[in-house]
Design a protein around this motif. Structure first.
Motif, mmCIF file in Angstrom:
data_model
loop_
_atom_site.group_PDB
_atom_site.id
_atom_site.type_symbol
_atom_site.label_atom_id
_atom_site.label_comp_id
_atom_site.label_asym_id
_atom_site.label_seq_id
_atom_site.Cartn_x
_atom_site.Cartn_y
_atom_site.Cartn_z
ATOM 1 N N VAL A 7 52.450 -111.584 -17.650
ATOM 2 C CA VAL A 7 53.179 -112.803 -18.013
ATOM 3 C C VAL A 7 54.414 -112.966 -17.131
ATOM 4 C CG1 VAL A 7 54.492 -113.956 -19.845
ATOM 5 C CG2 VAL A 7 52.333 -112.825 -20.382
ATOM 6 N N ARG A 8 55.121 -111.865 -16.904
ATOM 7 C CA ARG A 8 56.323 -111.933 -16.066
ATOM 8 C C ARG A 8 55.974 -112.354 -14.642
ATOM 9 N NH1 ARG A 8 58.751 -109.250 -12.149
ATOM 10 N NH2 ARG A 8 61.044 -109.276 -12.018
ATOM 11 N N GLU A 9 54.907 -111.768 -14.080
ATOM 12 C CA GLU A 9 54.515 -112.114 -12.713
ATOM 13 C C GLU A 9 54.062 -113.565 -12.619
ATOM 14 O OE1 GLU A 9 54.825 -110.318 -9.885
ATOM 15 O OE2 GLU A 9 55.932 -108.936 -11.166
ATOM 16 N N LEU A 10 53.345 -114.030 -13.617
ATOM 17 C CA LEU A 10 52.909 -115.425 -13.634
ATOM 18 C C LEU A 10 54.121 -116.353 -13.695
ATOM 19 C CD1 LEU A 10 50.213 -117.048 -13.693
ATOM 20 C CD2 LEU A 10 50.496 -117.160 -16.180
ATOM 21 N N GLU A 11 55.108 -115.989 -14.502
ATOM 22 C CA GLU A 11 56.340 -116.777 -14.612
ATOM 23 C C GLU A 11 57.076 -116.813 -13.272
ATOM 24 O OE1 GLU A 11 59.723 -118.788 -16.219
ATOM 25 O OE2 GLU A 11 57.689 -118.548 -17.011
ATOM 26 N N CYS A 12 57.228 -115.675 -12.642
ATOM 27 C CA CYS A 12 57.948 -115.616 -11.358
ATOM 28 C C CYS A 12 57.223 -116.393 -10.266
ATOM 29 C CB CYS A 12 58.137 -114.162 -10.934
ATOM 30 S SG CYS A 12 59.243 -113.210 -11.997
ATOM 31 N N TRP A 13 55.905 -116.374 -10.290
ATOM 32 C CA TRP A 13 55.129 -117.060 -9.271
ATOM 33 C C TRP A 13 55.214 -118.578 -9.419
ATOM 34 C CZ3 TRP A 13 49.267 -118.103 -9.482
ATOM 35 C CH2 TRP A 13 48.837 -118.660 -8.275
ATOM 36 N N LEU A 14 55.184 -119.070 -10.645
ATOM 37 C CA LEU A 14 55.023 -120.503 -10.875
ATOM 38 C C LEU A 14 56.305 -121.236 -11.240
ATOM 39 C CD1 LEU A 14 51.666 -120.605 -12.894
ATOM 40 C CD2 LEU A 14 52.017 -120.779 -10.432
#
Length: 427
Positions: free
Chosen positions: A95-102
């Motif tokens: 979830v954190r990586e998805l947030e940082c990416w988008l």
């Protein structure tokens, strides 16, 4: 295309609320399923982790990545924490990586809606509690794509490319089919330093593992031993034209129609270990050459199966709980179709550079399964890559100008309708 989203999706407390709800759902699901989480491939991954913990050799049929992760977790926690704690932690990092990416590519409302979809997606709930490989691979792919995204000056570009390469190496050691993303990643890299760092980081750990296997076995093995055998299972006279995965997940030894399969399999397994891979591959290529039309038909079947909605989570539930199974199946299909439908629209109306790279990665990830065998569960890692075009479709304001959108949606719905008709008697 104008998609009105509720105003509460943009509230600063919405994401914490979604995370809390997703975490609670996974804890409750893990407690409810209990030992039911340890079925199918999860049994073998746990057995390999136990072997590592006790200093026993790995069964080379299975890739080493997930067993190593499980064994490290068990050693660090002294077996005091159950495995679902690890898998839920993987989901939180995802979830954190998805947030940082988008976060700088789509609006807050659209991104929070995507977080909500992944939080409630039954397949992502099950794979965030059971020791299975698809969620760790999804995490690696999103994190690697985030590292490759955006420009960086000088040596920082090499560091970012190297970090992305290490993440992809981890994905390859978990699911070896991911190796085709190595050349696909070069599409985003332009300068020599990032290219070299990407290749060294992505292929270095994998090469080291392959050299270890060479020293241990005296022969070359790419990550694990099952690759040529799986190629045969997906391309043999006994492979079903639609359910190409059946021979890899079901036992048919008591069925007279498959007697020849087991006779041939026993004869190959009686050969010296160094010659088995060649025997499996030769048999598969021989059959493909003898029946190229059958190979084309199976490849088309593998494509439509890859993009059908997942039935594994619902199918793993108690067969007598038909209402529950249908409800889970309906939610799984609905959220999958929402995400895939938005992604198809986003790829047609707003082909952002990173979105194009994500699409190339999706194609590269899918290709090995088109040649071997496929199952709807296999698309779970790439659904995370489709989050970017899905979010951009939600943000798009205007008409739908491209006829390919309607063609894509129509084809997607046909695949799902056919899958429902096929699976009606199997669930």
């Amino acid at each position: 295309m104008t998609v009105p989203l509720p105003r509460w999706l943009a509230h600063r407390l919405t994401l914490p609320a979604i995370l809390t709800a997703g975490l609670l759902v996974r804890i409750l699901y893990a407690g409810w399923r209990g030992s039911g989480l340890y079925t199918g491939d999860a049994v073998y991954y746990m057995a390999q982790a136990d072997n590592l913990a006790r200093g026993l050799p790995l069964n080379l049929y299975w890739p080493p990545g997930l067993p190593v992760l499980l064994a490290v977790f068990q050693q660090l926690t002294k077996n005091a924490l159950p495995v679902p704690v690890l898998m839920i932690s993987v989901w939180l990092v995802f979830v954190r990586e998805l947030e940082c990416w988008l976060q700088d590519k789509v609006s807050r409302s659209s991104l929070n809606l995507l977080h909500l979809v992944f939080a409630l997606y039954p397949a992502y709930i099950h794979h965030a509690t059971a020791p299975l490989s698809h969620l760790p691979v999804a995490l690696c792919l999103v994190a690697a794509l985030r590292h490759l995204d955006g420009a960086a000056p000088g040596w920082r570009a090499g560091v970012r490319a190297g970090g992305a390469g290490l993440l992809l190496a981890a994905a390859i050691l978990i699911r070896p089919a991911t190796v085709l993303l190595v050349p696909a990643g070069l599409v985003r890299l332009r300068r020599p330093l990032p290219v070299v760092c990407w290749l060294l980081a992505a292929l270095g750990p994998v090469t080291a593992w392959n050299l270890h296997l060479r020293e241990e076995t005296g022969r070359w093995i790419f990550v694990n031993e099952s690759n040529s055998y799986n190629f045969f299972l997906g391309n043999s006279p006994w492979t079903d034209a639609y359910a190409t995965w059946d021979l890899g997940s079901h036992e048919f030894r008591d069925d007279p129609a498959y007697a020849g399969l087991y006779t041939f399999r026993d004869s190959v397994e009686a050969l010296p270990a160094a010659t088995r891979d060649a025997a499996w591959s030769a048999a598969a290529w021989s059959y493909i050459g003898a029946d190229p039309g059958g190979f084309v038909l199976r490849t088309l079947s593998r494509f439509r199966t890859f993009w059908a909605f997942d039935t594994y989570t619902a199918g793993s539930l108690d067969p007598t709980a038909s209402v529950l199974r249908i409800s889970v199946l309906g939610l799984d299909a609905s959220l999958y179709l929402l995400l895939l439908g938005l992604a198809l629209a986003g790829l047609c109306i707003r082909p952002a550079p990173t979105g194009r790279l994500a699409l190339i990665w999706v194609a590269a990830y899918m290709l090995p399964y088109l040649l071997v065998f496929s199952h709807p569960t296999y698309h779970l890692p790439v659904m995370a890559l489709l989050a970017l075009p899905a979010g951009q479709a939600l943000d798009y304001r205007g008409s739908l100008p491209h006829p390919w959108i309607w063609i894509g949606w129509g084809g997607m719905l046909l695949i799902q309708a056919e899958w429902i008709a096929y699976m009606a008697d199997r669930l």
